[in-house]
Write an enzyme that holds these catalytic residues in place. Structure first.
Site, PDB file in Angstrom:
ATOM      1  N   HIS A  67      85.226   1.083  44.687  1.00 39.36           N
ATOM      2  CA  HIS A  67      83.925   1.940  44.163  1.00 39.36           C
ATOM      3  C   HIS A  67      84.946   3.222  43.619  1.00 39.36           C
ATOM      4  CE1 HIS A  67      80.362   2.180  46.600  1.00 39.36           C
ATOM      5  NE2 HIS A  67      81.716   0.920  46.980  1.00 39.36           N
ATOM      6  N   ASP A  68      86.116   3.117  43.462  1.00 42.26           N
ATOM      7  CA  ASP A  68      87.172   4.154  42.453  1.00 42.26           C
ATOM      8  C   ASP A  68      87.210   3.854  41.075  1.00 42.26           C
ATOM      9  OD1 ASP A  68      88.612   6.125  41.202  1.00 42.26           O
ATOM     10  OD2 ASP A  68      90.313   5.002  42.333  1.00 42.26           O
ATOM     11  N   VAL A  71      84.445   3.347  38.812  1.00 44.36           N
ATOM     12  CA  VAL A  71      83.839   4.410  38.482  1.00 44.36           C
ATOM     13  C   VAL A  71      85.009   5.705  37.634  1.00 44.36           C
ATOM     14  CG1 VAL A  71      82.532   6.545  38.745  1.00 44.36           C
ATOM     15  CG2 VAL A  71      81.931   5.297  40.252  1.00 44.36           C
ATOM     16  N   GLY A  73      87.174   4.871  36.602  1.00 44.87           N
ATOM     17  CA  GLY A  73      88.387   3.736  36.370  1.00 44.87           C
ATOM     18  C   GLY A  73      88.972   3.604  37.536  1.00 44.87           C
ATOM     19  N   ASP A  75      91.132   5.682  38.781  1.00 38.87           N
ATOM     20  CA  ASP A  75      91.906   7.084  38.882  1.00 38.87           C
ATOM     21  C   ASP A  75      92.064   8.090  40.432  1.00 38.87           C
ATOM     22  OD1 ASP A  75      89.091   8.090  39.002  1.00 38.87           O
ATOM     23  OD2 ASP A  75      89.194   8.724  36.405  1.00 38.87           O
ATOM     24  N   SER A  77      89.523   9.176  41.761  1.00 37.52           N
ATOM     25  CA  SER A  77      88.426  10.188  42.076  1.00 37.52           C
ATOM     26  C   SER A  77      87.600  10.328  42.707  1.00 37.52           C
ATOM     27  CB  SER A  77      87.699  10.196  40.007  1.00 37.52           C
ATOM     28  OG  SER A  77      86.818   9.127  39.843  1.00 37.52           O
ATOM     29  N   PRO A 159      78.031  -1.860  41.274  1.00 38.50           N
ATOM     30  CA  PRO A 159      77.617  -2.422  41.289  1.00 38.50           C
ATOM     31  C   PRO A 159      76.612  -2.921  42.935  1.00 38.50           C
ATOM     32  CG  PRO A 159      79.732  -3.432  40.148  1.00 38.50           C
ATOM     33  CD  PRO A 159      79.685  -2.100  40.511  1.00 38.50           C
TER      34      PRO A 159
END
Length: 225
Positions: A67-68, A71, A73, A75, A77, A159
């Site tokens: 999941h990181d 969204v 890339g 990084d 976030s 996805p």
């Protein structure tokens, strides 16, 4: 995959066909060999400690990394907290493993302050989680920087198991993965079967696929922190 990853109903990432290389030239194996030599072993021991207490944390860490990366890339976030951050998105409901990353980060800050990014910890932890569950292992190129922005609105392109094949294909192509990257999210009754049929071929291709996925839109140098 091993027994615990095989029992996860949604997030198993299995790549049957690999396409072109999308790995960032800024990432490399052993990135922390001088600046923080024990970085990978510290992450490994942390994941292993949590795994020994809660083996089902393995699919959680794999899903968290997935999941990181999809969204903004790979990084880190997804780790940022806030009412409008990625964690608040419906698609990220039920994400698990944050405490493992926090634990590893705390230990790394004691060892080598301000050196190892959370994005790299996520990538390493996902690899170790798969390996500890009797799955394949692979070398993880490191050198990612952490992103500064996290928006729940951008998680809408993750996805989903409810997407059609055409929609999933579009979402992967948007991340630089082509039609040869046949990535499927499978439930538990298929995951163990596919690995059993492909054997060592699966182990090799899964590792290669994870390296590709872990290199999506990575931030390096001045792009992150």
């Amino acid at each position: 995959m091993g027994v615990y990853l095989g029992n996860y109903c949604y997030v198993m990432i299995i790549v049957l066909v690999l396409g072109k290389e999308v790995r960032s030239q800024s990432l490399k194996n052993g990135y922390y060999s001088s600046s923080c030599p024990r970085a990978e072993s510290i992450v490994r021991s942390t994941v292993e400690s949590h795994f020994d207490s809660h083996p089902t944390i393995s699919p959680g860490l794999l899903r968290l990394h997935f999941h990181d990366c999809f969204v903004q890339g790979c990084d880190g976030s997804v780790l940022i907290k806030g009412k409008s951050a990625e964690q608040a998105a419906l698609a990220n409901g039920g994400l698990r493993g944050f405490e493992v990353i926090d634990d590893a980060k705390a230990q790394l800050e004691l060892e080598c302050p301000g050196v190892v990014s959370c994005a790299d910890i996520l990538a390493l932890a996902a690899r170790d989680a798969v390996d500890l569950s009797s799955g394949p292992s692979w070398r993880v190129p490191t050198g990612r920087k952490d992103g500064r922005i996290s928006l729940a609105s951008e998680a809408s392109n993750l996805p989903s198991p409810f997407d059609s094949v055409a929609v999933q294909k579009q979402k992967f192509e948007a991340k630089g993965l082509d039609a040869h990257d046949l990535v499927t999210l499978l439930g538990m009754k298929y995951a163990s079967t596919i690995r059993g049929l492909l054997g060592l071929r699966f182990d090799k291709e899964f590792g290669q696929a994870m390296v590709k996925m872990s290199s999506i839109e990575v931030k390096t140098d001045v792009d992150g922190e």
